[in-house]
Design a protein around this motif. Sequence first.
Motif, PDB file in Angstrom:
ATOM      1  N   LYS A  38       2.279   6.882   5.373  1.00 22.28           N
ATOM      2  CA  LYS A  38       2.950   6.284   6.699  1.00 22.28           C
ATOM      3  C   LYS A  38       2.624   5.111   6.895  1.00 22.28           C
ATOM      4  O   LYS A  38       3.301   4.224   7.345  1.00 22.28           O
ATOM      5  CB  LYS A  38       2.884   7.195   7.819  1.00 22.28           C
ATOM      6  CG  LYS A  38       3.414   8.658   7.656  1.00 22.28           C
ATOM      7  CD  LYS A  38       3.202   9.610   8.725  1.00 22.28           C
ATOM      8  CE  LYS A  38       3.936  10.815   8.617  1.00 22.28           C
ATOM      9  NZ  LYS A  38       3.704  11.819   9.772  1.00 22.28           N
ATOM     10  N   ASN A  39       1.120   4.757   6.759  1.00 20.24           N
ATOM     11  CA  ASN A  39       0.571   3.539   7.277  1.00 20.24           C
ATOM     12  C   ASN A  39       1.105   2.260   6.010  1.00 20.24           C
ATOM     13  O   ASN A  39       1.371   1.242   6.609  1.00 20.24           O
ATOM     14  CB  ASN A  39      -0.961   3.424   6.994  1.00 20.24           C
ATOM     15  CG  ASN A  39      -1.527   4.256   8.215  1.00 20.24           C
ATOM     16  OD1 ASN A  39      -1.003   4.428   9.210  1.00 20.24           O
ATOM     17  ND2 ASN A  39      -2.858   4.826   7.931  1.00 20.24           N
ATOM     18  N   GLN A  40       1.247   2.899   4.813  1.00 26.40           N
ATOM     19  CA  GLN A  40       1.634   1.832   3.783  1.00 26.40           C
ATOM     20  C   GLN A  40       3.186   1.426   4.082  1.00 26.40           C
ATOM     21  O   GLN A  40       3.552   0.266   3.925  1.00 26.40           O
ATOM     22  CB  GLN A  40       1.688   2.547   2.423  1.00 26.40           C
ATOM     23  CG  GLN A  40       0.102   2.528   1.944  1.00 26.40           C
ATOM     24  CD  GLN A  40      -0.030   3.253   0.558  1.00 26.40           C
ATOM     25  OE1 GLN A  40       0.850   4.197   0.329  1.00 26.40           O
ATOM     26  NE2 GLN A  40      -0.558   2.624  -0.309  1.00 26.40           N
ATOM     27  N   ILE A  41       3.982   2.508   4.349  1.00 24.52           N
ATOM     28  CA  ILE A  41       5.426   2.269   4.806  1.00 24.52           C
ATOM     29  C   ILE A  41       5.639   1.414   5.774  1.00 24.52           C
ATOM     30  O   ILE A  41       6.347   0.254   5.998  1.00 24.52           O
ATOM     31  CB  ILE A  41       6.226   3.522   4.948  1.00 24.52           C
ATOM     32  CG1 ILE A  41       6.028   4.257   3.671  1.00 24.52           C
ATOM     33  CG2 ILE A  41       7.288   3.165   5.698  1.00 24.52           C
ATOM     34  CD1 ILE A  41       6.930   5.516   3.828  1.00 24.52           C
ATOM     35  N   ASN A  42       4.617   1.209   6.945  1.00 21.80           N
ATOM     36  CA  ASN A  42       4.791   0.776   8.084  1.00 21.80           C
ATOM     37  C   ASN A  42       4.276  -0.911   7.909  1.00 21.80           C
ATOM     38  O   ASN A  42       4.742  -1.671   8.586  1.00 21.80           O
ATOM     39  CB  ASN A  42       3.946   1.139   9.248  1.00 21.80           C
ATOM     40  CG  ASN A  42       4.482   2.553   9.795  1.00 21.80           C
ATOM     41  OD1 ASN A  42       5.621   2.715   9.998  1.00 21.80           O
ATOM     42  ND2 ASN A  42       3.515   3.296  10.390  1.00 21.80           N
ATOM     43  N   GLU A  43       3.369  -0.949   7.044  1.00 23.52           N
ATOM     44  CA  GLU A  43       2.943  -2.330   6.903  1.00 23.52           C
ATOM     45  C   GLU A  43       3.847  -3.018   5.831  1.00 23.52           C
ATOM     46  O   GLU A  43       4.079  -4.102   5.970  1.00 23.52           O
ATOM     47  CB  GLU A  43       1.571  -2.219   5.870  1.00 23.52           C
ATOM     48  CG  GLU A  43       1.031  -3.420   5.626  1.00 23.52           C
ATOM     49  CD  GLU A  43      -0.332  -3.533   4.643  1.00 23.52           C
ATOM     50  OE1 GLU A  43      -1.006  -4.357   4.258  1.00 23.52           O
ATOM     51  OE2 GLU A  43      -0.807  -2.193   4.325  1.00 23.52           O
ATOM     52  N   VAL A  44       4.501  -2.352   4.683  1.00 24.54           N
ATOM     53  CA  VAL A  44       5.531  -3.046   4.068  1.00 24.54           C
ATOM     54  C   VAL A  44       6.402  -3.356   4.801  1.00 24.54           C
ATOM     55  O   VAL A  44       7.357  -4.300   4.767  1.00 24.54           O
ATOM     56  CB  VAL A  44       5.801  -2.207   2.804  1.00 24.54           C
ATOM     57  CG1 VAL A  44       7.102  -2.773   2.102  1.00 24.54           C
ATOM     58  CG2 VAL A  44       4.885  -2.041   1.880  1.00 24.54           C
ATOM     59  N   SER A  45       7.148  -2.407   5.813  1.00 26.68           N
ATOM     60  CA  SER A  45       8.177  -2.598   6.709  1.00 26.68           C
ATOM     61  C   SER A  45       7.926  -4.031   7.402  1.00 26.68           C
ATOM     62  O   SER A  45       9.069  -4.713   7.738  1.00 26.68           O
ATOM     63  CB  SER A  45       8.615  -1.568   7.719  1.00 26.68           C
ATOM     64  OG  SER A  45       8.893  -0.441   6.922  1.00 26.68           O
ATOM     65  N   ARG A  46       6.897  -4.303   8.002  1.00 28.18           N
ATOM     66  CA  ARG A  46       6.376  -5.317   8.948  1.00 28.18           C
ATOM     67  C   ARG A  46       6.711  -6.528   7.788  1.00 28.18           C
ATOM     68  O   ARG A  46       7.215  -7.408   8.331  1.00 28.18           O
ATOM     69  CB  ARG A  46       5.014  -5.211   9.464  1.00 28.18           C
ATOM     70  CG  ARG A  46       5.004  -4.193  10.562  1.00 28.18           C
ATOM     71  CD  ARG A  46       3.719  -4.392  11.274  1.00 28.18           C
ATOM     72  NE  ARG A  46       2.343  -4.131  10.262  1.00 28.18           N
ATOM     73  CZ  ARG A  46       2.047  -2.973  10.409  1.00 28.18           C
ATOM     74  NH1 ARG A  46       2.331  -1.748  11.034  1.00 28.18           N
ATOM     75  NH2 ARG A  46       1.004  -2.604   9.698  1.00 28.18           N
ATOM     76  N   HIS A  47       6.254  -6.452   6.774  1.00 30.51           N
ATOM     77  CA  HIS A  47       6.211  -7.588   5.783  1.00 30.51           C
ATOM     78  C   HIS A  47       7.809  -7.998   5.627  1.00 30.51           C
ATOM     79  O   HIS A  47       8.141  -9.109   5.805  1.00 30.51           O
ATOM     80  CB  HIS A  47       5.615  -7.196   4.454  1.00 30.51           C
ATOM     81  CG  HIS A  47       4.129  -7.267   4.398  1.00 30.51           C
ATOM     82  ND1 HIS A  47       3.459  -6.808   3.338  1.00 30.51           N
ATOM     83  CD2 HIS A  47       3.336  -7.430   5.420  1.00 30.51           C
ATOM     84  CE1 HIS A  47       2.392  -6.707   3.680  1.00 30.51           C
ATOM     85  NE2 HIS A  47       1.952  -7.104   4.745  1.00 30.51           N
ATOM     86  N   LEU A  48       8.427  -7.089   5.218  1.00 26.40           N
ATOM     87  CA  LEU A  48       9.992  -7.236   5.260  1.00 26.40           C
ATOM     88  C   LEU A  48      10.563  -8.000   6.527  1.00 26.40           C
ATOM     89  O   LEU A  48      11.213  -8.828   6.453  1.00 26.40           O
ATOM     90  CB  LEU A  48      10.689  -5.691   5.041  1.00 26.40           C
ATOM     91  CG  LEU A  48      12.165  -6.013   4.914  1.00 26.40           C
ATOM     92  CD1 LEU A  48      12.653  -6.731   3.593  1.00 26.40           C
ATOM     93  CD2 LEU A  48      12.924  -4.473   4.490  1.00 26.40           C
ATOM     94  N   GLN A  49      10.318  -7.264   7.637  1.00 29.30           N
ATOM     95  CA  GLN A  49      10.793  -8.005   8.854  1.00 29.30           C
ATOM     96  C   GLN A  49      10.289  -9.362   9.028  1.00 29.30           C
ATOM     97  O   GLN A  49      11.218 -10.330   9.412  1.00 29.30           O
ATOM     98  CB  GLN A  49      10.337  -7.273   9.899  1.00 29.30           C
ATOM     99  CG  GLN A  49      10.932  -5.681  10.335  1.00 29.30           C
ATOM    100  CD  GLN A  49      10.121  -5.135  11.293  1.00 29.30           C
ATOM    101  OE1 GLN A  49       9.260  -5.347  11.968  1.00 29.30           O
ATOM    102  NE2 GLN A  49      10.533  -3.568  11.471  1.00 29.30           N
ATOM    103  N   LYS A  50       9.402  -9.823   8.424  1.00 26.09           N
ATOM    104  CA  LYS A  50       8.794 -10.973   8.683  1.00 26.09           C
ATOM    105  C   LYS A  50       9.544 -12.209   7.844  1.00 26.09           C
ATOM    106  O   LYS A  50       9.806 -13.206   8.057  1.00 26.09           O
ATOM    107  CB  LYS A  50       7.254 -11.119   8.390  1.00 26.09           C
ATOM    108  CG  LYS A  50       6.372 -10.556   9.448  1.00 26.09           C
ATOM    109  CD  LYS A  50       4.853 -10.578   9.133  1.00 26.09           C
ATOM    110  CE  LYS A  50       3.908 -10.152  10.154  1.00 26.09           C
ATOM    111  NZ  LYS A  50       2.412 -10.382   9.770  1.00 26.09           N
ATOM    112  N   VAL A  51       9.823 -11.619   6.580  1.00 24.24           N
ATOM    113  CA  VAL A  51      10.420 -12.405   5.461  1.00 24.24           C
ATOM    114  C   VAL A  51      11.858 -12.436   5.925  1.00 24.24           C
ATOM    115  O   VAL A  51      12.424 -13.743   5.899  1.00 24.24           O
ATOM    116  CB  VAL A  51      10.411 -11.694   4.065  1.00 24.24           C
ATOM    117  CG1 VAL A  51      11.364 -12.218   3.227  1.00 24.24           C
ATOM    118  CG2 VAL A  51       9.058 -11.709   3.486  1.00 24.24           C
ATOM    119  N   GLU A  52      12.407 -11.417   6.624  1.00 25.58           N
ATOM    120  CA  GLU A  52      13.980 -11.758   7.193  1.00 25.58           C
ATOM    121  C   GLU A  52      13.974 -12.877   8.217  1.00 25.58           C
ATOM    122  O   GLU A  52      14.931 -13.183   8.118  1.00 25.58           O
ATOM    123  CB  GLU A  52      14.393 -10.208   7.303  1.00 25.58           C
ATOM    124  CG  GLU A  52      14.615  -9.231   6.339  1.00 25.58           C
ATOM    125  CD  GLU A  52      14.882  -7.766   6.887  1.00 25.58           C
ATOM    126  OE1 GLU A  52      15.709  -7.015   5.900  1.00 25.58           O
ATOM    127  OE2 GLU A  52      14.567  -7.629   7.930  1.00 25.58           O
TER     128      GLU A  52
END
Length: 216
Positions: free
Chosen positions: A120-134
């Motif tokens: 869950k922590n990994q998914i949240n972290e990668v999701s944040r990365h995706l949001q920043k790139v978008e």
Amino acid sequence: MKRNPYEILGVDPGADKSEIKAAYKTLAQSVHPDKGGDQNEFTELQWAYAILKDDDKRAHWDRTGEDNSGQPSTDDMATSEILGAFQQCLQMVLQGRKSENTDCVEEITTALRDAVSQGKNQINEVSRHLQKVEKMLGKFTVDNNQPNVFEGHLSSVKGSIETKLGNLKGRQTVLEKAEQQIKHFTYSPEGGLVKQASQGFHMGGTGSTSTTNAWG
């Protein structure tokens, strides 16, 4: 052109099961070979319905755009996770690194709980990365008709992150299913190494015999 089950059935990606079933029945009546329809169209319709009516297959399609028919089900993969971890525990008992009275069920339960939390922590972290790139996309310009290498690179990074996120979510689904499966088992020193707690519970698949750390 790549087949798309949503387009074949004429439904929106957010359609619920009742809408998907209704669309299939309506189209099946018009393309069924027994009613003068085309066999290829009917076969394609059946393919699309088989994906969208199955939660696991539909989720996989939504994540990857690929048909995973013929691949192990989530239940089977979860069972393999449990059996792989049990084999690891058993090997340590046979090697004398653990007592034969070791509660392997409890150890697997703890390991799965930790793995699910970490996932869950990994998914949240990668999701944040995706949001920043978008949020960064579309903000870089270049003059003189030069190629916009910044935007191109951001698009590439976005695709890589989306792939990683999809893989993490798929893995998380398997771990969460395994966490549910292990709850049906308990350990009893008097009754054997592992016994099934619920007589009505069934775990499919042959599982894995890997001796490596199942979640490391």
